[in-house]
Design a protein around this motif. Structure first.
Motif, mmCIF file in Angstrom:
data_model
loop_
_atom_site.group_PDB
_atom_site.id
_atom_site.type_symbol
_atom_site.label_atom_id
_atom_site.label_comp_id
_atom_site.label_asym_id
_atom_site.label_seq_id
_atom_site.Cartn_x
_atom_site.Cartn_y
_atom_site.Cartn_z
ATOM 1 N N UNK A 1 4.899 0.019 -4.000
ATOM 2 C CA UNK A 1 4.493 -0.977 -3.006
ATOM 3 C C UNK A 1 3.659 -2.083 -3.637
ATOM 4 N N UNK B 1 5.343 -16.984 3.396
ATOM 5 C CA UNK B 1 5.324 -16.406 2.060
ATOM 6 C C UNK B 1 5.045 -17.487 1.025
ATOM 7 N N UNK C 1 1.000 -2.025 -5.166
ATOM 8 C CA UNK C 1 -0.447 -1.919 -5.006
ATOM 9 C C UNK C 1 -1.033 -0.910 -5.977
ATOM 10 N N UNK D 1 0.605 -7.996 5.935
ATOM 11 C CA UNK D 1 1.999 -8.107 6.306
ATOM 12 C C UNK D 1 2.887 -8.084 5.075
ATOM 13 N N UNK E 1 2.809 2.810 0.541
ATOM 14 C CA UNK E 1 3.981 2.568 1.373
ATOM 15 C C UNK E 1 5.262 2.961 0.656
ATOM 16 N N UNK F 1 2.825 -6.359 2.596
ATOM 17 C CA UNK F 1 3.186 -5.029 2.136
ATOM 18 C C UNK F 1 4.467 -4.534 2.781
ATOM 19 N N UNK F 2 4.689 -5.001 3.990
ATOM 20 C CA UNK F 2 5.820 -4.457 4.721
ATOM 21 C C UNK F 2 7.140 -5.070 4.307
ATOM 22 N N UNK F 3 7.044 -6.192 3.626
ATOM 23 C CA UNK F 3 8.272 -6.841 3.207
ATOM 24 C C UNK F 3 8.925 -5.977 2.125
#
Lengths: 199, 979
Positions: free
Chosen positions: B91, B598, B93, A162, B70, A164-166
């Motif tokens: 992203x 978070x 990553x 999740x 992404x 990643x989508x932020x």
């Protein structure tokens, strides 16, 4: 990153009489073993004007899904004609195939469908009340519209995916030098934030 | 110089941020912005290089595209072995990709471009740690590490052998880190950031070596990337954007003292990327002119925001060439081919340019050997020295037997099917060859047949709540699952003779792949194209296209189309049913707890990293703790512990040992006598023999590994060198022409052969050694307790009983001699895994294995953690293996002896140490002609030595380097058999 990629959908028995069941042969690939089943649905859009007339023709669970490439045929009965507005019976509409994992839709494949009388006579002078036995259904198989959604592939306890989508926090994107912003701005406003339309 | 802009290399006009050419030169990768994701694309190099290939429709241009990132991809880099591609993006990553061999071409379903992915590259691992955009990634020499840097101001070093393990995170930059480069020798990594600094970090301890700020003080953070580069000879580091007299430059930093006296000047705007040619060049010899010795030089390409590219030779004061207006926007990345003559450049404007140089322009590239010798001259034996495989491959095979082993090796490699060669061949054959392969069979049925009957055949059940559940038919298994460290380790870390280790790992993986295939229901030897979409589907599609055009023209209702359009992209919020309710709840829940979760994530991450660190500490410093844990259950089994000193137990029946010249005096009462013992020194050397001349050199505390200090023993015999490591400081040493003996501070006596092979397991002395003397094959030791012992190395100890202690050491008694069996830190560092045969289980039951228990496994893991220099590790491994051999001999465990002997031989073959190998063969073969004087015994522990030699020879035959040795002993064995 999506763990399931749909590689191909072949529309079988097409064109066919309106009353025939829908048949889609779906090939998909899975990156790793899925602990839960995938849920596939076929939705027939009864009328372009309103979602009210959408019919879920069928929904199936597909599993178990180990990592690898898989295929299956998804067959569903033709729509209930009683639920289709008479004015929308003939002409172009849409059939949707959706797939959800853990209750989240991650892919939506849409096909245009044309319902037409085969008899030229009927085509010229369509009866007021649609004659479904004479209708032919033609799915525009060559032109699927595929929309992919980012979802949380992990269990609800694990929010890794999740993250990643932020969107990047504003202070970080604000720190980017101006030179790189122009090239990297995603097109805005056209689509839902998390969708990737591949058309 | 030729210049070409292949227009077909594009991301649909979106910027291309990175380009990298595959080490084999057959393909290249680009990274950048996709439609609304990041995009990595892999392209065929052939159409760039040859016009006819560009025109030939059967030669694919695009090989694969990956939309998995992404957000925008900032960097793509191939690993040095070419097996992996790493990409980093906005992203946060880093993804590592590997080619999936079992799966044939496929399109991205529903995408407008009908281009098929000719190759399938799968993400095998996602590296998450950065909290901001990843700007650059870099593989270390020999692919030991992968480094990534980010706008979160950090650099993360990943363990490339064990993804996603993180080695360390380098903190110190106070601005966005935008470029990375490894020292070709592997000693440093350098990074450049927006904080006006270039930092050099040591790979030894991951601390900062140098912080260079002066040339960057005037720089503003105006470039997207700062890709710096290290010269192939390792002497210079060239930065991206630097300033000199308010003009933009590329700063040259000298390795020697990190001096910044020179720079590349001339670009009108900031330098974004610098890339050294991987080759070192020397001046082209003109025909007819006498060869003049000239200094080798390097070649460097510089790209800038001013859209121009300059190429420099370090031998010239001015650039070799400057190309203006090649692009409409800033240059983003440069990649050279491994040959050093081709270069790809990419730009923010979304285009790529290829530059082709000739030898006349750049000079003669030095061969790998010449480059290696330059490295060797400057740095000694280093990581940068590449294996001489290439050279070996051209060696003529002189012996048919060797040929057999070589072929076996190649076959086993080919069977894996992942090997670059076969993969490349499959790629080269392209789509035209894939068509006939479509009809391949699976379980005797073609995919076509399966499809026909799929509906009838597929298993459909009802769930408890009455819903339909279909079990999909698996038509291919992904091969990305076997991202095994073993395979990754096949990257040659060894400077030489890595061929066998490659072969071994491939054997391992080939062992596993048939298993996969059978579980699939595929026949062995099935072809990789099997699963490509069948031709029928394509025909269907064609029909569909024809009909669709008809259909659309005849469609009467046009307006609802727009309304319908919206339905494609909307989520199924209005879909009736239980699941939609769940979805919405889920979403809501997510929104509610997003900030909350978070925070949690952050804290979890912190905990995780903390734990990891703790573990590392344990592994590094807490060796004792670990051992104690493992030792405890054994202690219980072994019953009584011995609180008394060992000297009291050694009551010897003296007569039984013929090699013993004198027995130690009865213990306890006499120990008042204390002879002087030599004091430990840091280093000392002595000449042990004149003819042949043998010198011995001892250096104590050369390195600290896993908490124990290692000492190095170097010996030079007639100009031949060998060295070995000992786990304790050496106090005294002695030698003869046949043997060498050293006594250590921990009262251990070690005996080595003249070629450095350990002959006896370490002998535990009752008190410190006072005097040591060797003569022929006898070793004499006089201890401080006035005990005199003499051993003959030709005799083997037969030690029982065995005493295991809770600290992981075990001892056994051989009449008067107390033998320490193991317990050194060697085992923690020995890296012999590449030499292990695949059938590992067979030895798990020997007495030695029982004694050593899981310590051995701990060692295998620990070996990866310690960043010991290679040569040190090599010595440790050797020392460890010899210890194992000697121990197995003492314990009379024949099977284990045989096992360790083969492992040892394999290691020697891998490491290319011919002397020891020769000595081993000689010992196993014995005298060819019978003579009465010979004391050679034909058997060891009931194993015939010559049979052992027969087993060892195939191992030797796998390395072409030893073909002479192989032939020599093969012939002698043959001779003996005929007798």
């Amino acid at each position: 990153m999506a763990k399931v990629q749909v590689l191909n959908v072949a529309v079988l028995d097409n064109p066919s009489p309106f009353g025939n069941p829908f048949q889609f042969e779906i090939t998909f690939e899975c990156m790793e073993d899925l602990p839960e089943d995938l849920e596939w649905k076929i939705i027939y859009v009864g009328s372009a004007e309103s979602e009210e007339y959408d019919q879920v023709l069928d929904s199936v669970l597909v599993g178990p899904v180990p990592a690898g490439r898989h295929m299956f045929v998804f067959q569903a009965d033709a729509p209930n004609t009683g639920l289709i507005p008479e004015s929308d019976a003939v002409g172009v509409t849409v059939v949707l195939i959706t797939c959800t994992y853990r209750g989240q839709e991650f892919i939506r494949i849409g096909y245009y469908v044309n319902n037409e009388y085969t008899d030229p006579e009927l085509r010229e002078n369509p009866p007021l009340k649609p004659d479904y036995t004479q209708l032919q259904r033609n799915i525009l198989a060559s032109n699927p519209r595929v929309t992919r959604f980012h979802i949380n592939w992990e269990g609800s306890a694990d929010k890794m995916e999740d993250g990643e989508n932020v969107d990047p926090s504003p202070n970080i994107s604000g720190m980017l030098p101006p030179s790189c912003v122009t090239g990297k701005m995603p097109p805005l406003g056209l689509m839902p934030d998390n969708s990737m339309d591949c058309m | 110089m030729k210049l070409l802009k292949p227009s077909w290399v594009s991301h649909n006009g979106k910027p291309i941020f990175s380009v990298d050419i595959h080490p084999d030169g057959t393909k290249f990768a680009t990274g950048g912005q996709g439609e609304d994701s990041g995009k990595v694309m892999i392209w065929n190099m052939a159409p760039v290089l040859r016009e006819e290939d560009e025109k030939n429709e059967n030669v694919p241009k695009m090989l694969c595209q990956m939309d998995n990132h992404l957000a925008c991809v900032n960097c793509v880099r191939w690993s040095n072995n070419g097996l992996y591609l790493a990409s980093g993006g906005d992203d946060k990553l880093v993804m590592v990709w590997r080619r999936a061999a079992l799966i044939g071409p496929s399109t991205v379903f529903g995408s407008s471009s009908k281009l098929a992915n000719v190759e399938q590259w799968r993400c095998v691992t996602i590296l998450r740690n950065h909290t901001g955009d990843v700007m650059d990634v870099a593989w270390s020499p020999h692919d030991v590490w992968l480094a990534s840097c980010s706008v979160d101001n950090t650099i993360v070093i990943w363990n490339a052998r064990k993804f996603p393990e993180m080695v360390t995170c380098l903190r110190g930059h106070t601005g966005l880190v935008k470029g990375l480069t490894w020292d070709p020798v592997g000693k440093y990594i350098a990074s450049q950031a927006d904080d006006h600094s270039l930092k050099v970090w040591r790979t030894m301890d991951w601390q900062m070596e140098a912080n260079i700020t002066k040339p960057f003080s005037e720089c503003g953070g105006t470039t997207h990337v700062l890709r710096l580069s290290w010269s192939p000879d390792g002497q210079y580091l060239v930065s991206a954007h630097a300033m000199n007299n308010s003009g933009p430059t590329a700063q040259i930093v000298e390795r020697d003292g990190w001096k910044t006296n020179m720079d590349f000047v001339g670009h009108r705007k900031a330098v974004t990327v610098v890339k050294f040619n991987p080759k070192i060049f020397k001046k082209k010899q003109k025909n007819g002119s006498s060869p003049k010795p000239s200094c080798p030089y390097c070649c460097c390409a510089v790209g800038s925001k001013d859209r121009s590219l300059s190429v420099w030779l370090t031998s010239l004061k001015r650039p070799l060439v400057v190309i203006h207006d090649l692009f409409d926007k800033s240059i983003m990345d440069i990649s050279w081919t491994l040959t050093g003559l081709g270069m790809l450049v990419c730009s923010m404007d979304g285009t790529v340019a290829y530059l082709d140089f000739s030898l006349d322009e750049l000079g003669d590239p030095l061969s790998e050997e010449e480059k290696n010798s330059i490295h060797q001259n400057i740095y000694g034996k280093s990581l940068a020295i590449t294996s001489t495989e290439a050279q070996l491959s051209t060696t003529i095979i002189e012996n048919p037997e060797i040929l057999k082993y070589q072929q076996e090796r190649q076959n086993s490699q080919a069977n894996v099917g992942l090997g670059g060669a076969t993969a490349a061949a499959a790629a080269a054959s392209g789509p035209e060859s894939s068509t006939p392969k479509l009809n391949s069979v699976m379980n005797g049925e073609s995919l076509e047949d399966i499809r026909k009957n799929l509906l009838k055949k597929q298993v459909e059940t009802r769930t408890a709540d009455g819903r339909r559940r279909i079990t999909p038919l698996c038509i291919a298994q992904l091969d990305t699952g076997d991202f095994s460290p073993a395979l990754f380790n096949s990257a040659p870390i060894l400077p030489s003779g890595s061929s066998v280790s490659n072969q071994l790992t491939s054997q391992l993986s080939s062992d596993s792949s048939p298993g996969q295939a059978s579980s699939l229901g595929l026949r062995p030897g099935h072809d990789p194209m099997l699963t490509s979409p069948p031709a029928k589907g394509l025909e269907d599609n064609k029909d569909g296209v024809m009909k669709s055009t008809l259909l659309l023209t005849s469609a009467s209702k046009i307006e609802p189309m727009k309304a319908l359009d919206s339905r494609f992209t909307e989520r199924s919020k209005a879909t009736p049913g239980v699941t939609s309710a769940i979805t919405s709840i889920d979403v809501k829940h997510k929104e509610d707890s997003s900030s909350d979760s978070e925070d949690k994530m952050a804290s979890i991450n912190k905990n995780l990293s903390f734990n990891k660190r703790k573990q590392d500490l344990l592994m590094d410093g807490g060796e004792v703790v670990e051992k104690r844990k493992k030792g405890r259950p054994r202690k219980d089994k072994m019953a009584p512990t011995f609180p008394q000193p060992f000297t009291q137990i050694t009551a010897p029946p003296a007569e039984r040992e013929p090699s013993r010249a004198a027995a130690p005096p009865p213990p306890a009462p006499v120990t008042v006598l204390r002879l002087p013992t030599p004091s430990p020194r840091k280093t000392f050397s002595l000449q042990v023999s004149m003819e042949p001349s043998v010198f011995l050199e001892v250096e104590n505390e050369v390195s600290v590994v896993a908490g124990s200090k290692l000492s190095q023993l170097r010996c030079s015999r007639d100009g031949r060198d060998w060295n070995t490591l000992l786990p304790s400081s050496v106090v005294t040493a002695a030698g003869s022409s046949d043997v060498l003996a050293v006594a250590c501070e921990d009262r251990m006596l070690s005996v080595f052969s003249s070629c450095g092979r350990r002959l006896l397991p370490a002998i535990q002395m009752g008190s410190p050694v006072s005097t040591l003397h060797c003569s022929a094959h006898f070793v004499m030791a006089l201890t401080a307790g006035a005990a005199l012992s003499v051993w003959s190395v030709l005799e083997h100890f037969q030690g029982v009983p065995v005493v295991g202690l809770s600290n992981g050491k075990s001892y056994c008694f051989s009449s008067s001699t107390l033998i320490a069996d193991k317990g050194d830190s060697m085992v923690q560092c020995a890296d012999f895994r590449s030499c292990l045969p695949s059938h590992d289980a067979s030895v798990s039951s020997g007495p030695l294995a029982v004694m050593q228990g899981r310590n051995l496994n701990a060692g295998r893991l620990a070996s990866r953690l310690s960043s010991t220099p290679h040569h040190l590790q090599q010595s440790m491994t050797l020392a460890f293996l010899e210890n194992q051999l000697a121990s197995a001999l003492t314990l009379q465990s024949a099977q284990e002896y045989r096992y360790w002997l083969l492992v040892y031989a394999r290691f020697l073959v891998n490491e290319g140490s011919e002397f020891r190998l020769r000595e081993l063969c000689k010992e196993l073969l014995g005298p060819v002609h019978k003579s009465a004087a010979s004391s050679w015994e034909p058997t060891t522990l009931g194993l015939r030595k010559r049979d052992l030699l027969r087993e060892v020879l195939p191992v030797i035959g796998e390395n072409l380097r030893f073909q002479r040795l192989f032939t020599e002993y093969q012939d002698q064995l043959e001779l003996l058999r005929n007798k």
